[in-house]
Design an enzyme around this catalytic site. Sequence first.
Site, PDB file in Angstrom:
ATOM      1  N   ASP A 113       0.998  -1.339   0.410  1.00 59.95           N
ATOM      2  CA  ASP A 113       0.154  -0.159  -0.145  1.00 59.95           C
ATOM      3  C   ASP A 113       1.015   1.032  -0.109  1.00 59.95           C
ATOM      4  O   ASP A 113       2.171   1.271   0.171  1.00 59.95           O
ATOM      5  CB  ASP A 113      -1.127   0.274   1.166  1.00 59.95           C
ATOM      6  N   ASP A 148       0.965   4.535   1.695  1.00 58.93           N
ATOM      7  CA  ASP A 148       0.793   5.237   3.013  1.00 58.93           C
ATOM      8  C   ASP A 148       0.723   6.859   3.012  1.00 58.93           C
ATOM      9  O   ASP A 148       2.576   6.952   2.649  1.00 58.93           O
ATOM     10  CB  ASP A 148       0.576   5.419   4.339  1.00 58.93           C
TER      11      ASP A 148
END
Length: 204
Positions: free
Chosen positions: A134, A136
């Site tokens: 991911d 972030d």
Amino acid sequence: MVFSLRAHDLVWLASANDLQGELPEWVSSQWRSALPLVVRRDWDAGGRIPVGIRGLRRDQRAAAWVSADAVRRCVTPESLSESELLLRSPFVSLPPVQAAIQLAQQRWGWPWGITGSVGYALATEVPVMHAASDLDLVLRCDLPVAEQELMRWQQFTQQLSCRVDTQVETPQGAFALAEWLREERVMLKTNLGPRLTAQPWSAG
């Protein structure tokens, strides 16, 4: 040198002896002063800085404290979102970095930066991210931002090549952007713990 530190900043110490707190056994074998710590949210009456330590495994995270004068270097999430750094990163071909490059090519009304495993990898060149990581992100919004502007950011990130998780940082704490756009109230993360609020820029 005294640094003005915020949550998600990466900091380096001169020695592991500067770490304070009850630490798990893996810290002594896996962490060394060449690796950064991440500033976390907490509060200490003595003015110590709350930091987090990253281990080799995802479940290896430890909380510690350091004195402000022990910090030798600081890297902010915002500095990791600069196009020049992203383009010369050894991880430039990975989807999270490609997504960050696309964001860096746009004009936004606030400073933003990269946190999490992608930020750590960009700052250290330690391969803690992979193609499916991911991305972030943190938006530094000291003043309230119009919902349509935040929606424009959210819609842009949803079209990128990896999953993006955005936190909005206010002077009072931080909240998840997706939650703010979906709900009337958000869970605001503060140095004194979380609180539910409809006004994340308000001290009340």
